[in-house]
Design a protein around this motif. Structure first.
Motif: not given
Length: 224
Positions: A146-166
């Protein structure tokens, strides 16, 4: 603040909240649609401020007869801007247990996570957030979902982080910004097909909610 500057500053606040290094490698997920194209142009404007290295990636799902044209449009845009572009052509499992939408999403993220970068950047916006919350609640989810999407998801386990600036920006603001800046984007004809669950939520459920509660979209997004 002028509408153009307000959208750019909203995106800049998200980037400022992320642990971006001076030479971070960020990759814009570029579909060629209006959301990703505005994101691409905003990231270009913010690049001098943050000092990151910008690239783009396009995923061709092969589901539309126009897919090749979309890839070509992205290639032309990146070439004109001097931004490197990777194009991934993926196969989509048409027998996926959760449907074609889920299969395409899985193939897309699987391809993008192969990009050598520190951050993947997506053009999700406030309306997407509200739709995602409705989709997850109606399908059945817990508190985390229910938290849906986050604007900043820090990288974990060698995967890139994710950003949603809009993510705090309404889709109408994005369309207005694109028109003001004379951007030329592509339209995915499948976005109007209400046989897909998310499209049905967007075109049928959300308008009813907004007719009853005009602030439905920002309220839902805030709840997430």
């Amino acid at each position: 603040m002028h509408a153009d500057g307000a959208l750019v500053e909203a995106a800049g606040e998200v980037l400022a909240a992320a642990p971006l290094g001076a030479h971070s490698r960020i990759c814009c997920a570029l579909s060629g649609g209006v959301d990703s194209l505005v994101l691409f142009e905003v990231l270009r404007r913010l690049q001098p401020r943050f000092g990151y290295r910008l690239a783009a990636a396009h995923v061709d799902h092969g589901l539309s007869p126009h897919a090749g044209d979309w890839a070509d449009a992205c290639a032309r845009r990146c070439a004109a801007a001097g931004i490197p572009l990777q194009v991934f052509r993926v196969g989509v499992d048409r027998d996926h247990p959760h449907g074609l939408e889920a299969a395409a999403r899985s193939a897309r993220y699987g391809a993008l996570e192969r990009v050598a970068c520190d951050w993947l950047v997506f053009g999700h916006h406030l309306d997407d957030q509200a739709e995602t919350l409705l989709f997850r609640l109606l399908r059945g989810t817990g508190v985390r979902g229910a938290a849906a999407m986050r604007p900043v998801v820090v990288a974990a386990a060698g995967a890139p982080g994710r950003l949603r600036p809009l993510l705090a920006v309404r889709r109408e603001q994005i369309l207005d910004w694109a028109r003001r800046n004379a951007l030329d984007w592509v339209e995915d004809e499948s976005n109007d097909e209400t046989r897909f669950t998310r499209n049905a939520i967007r075109h049928r459920l959300v308008p009813v909610a907004e007719a009853l509660f005009p602030a439905a979209v920002p309220v839902l997004a805030r709840a997430a």
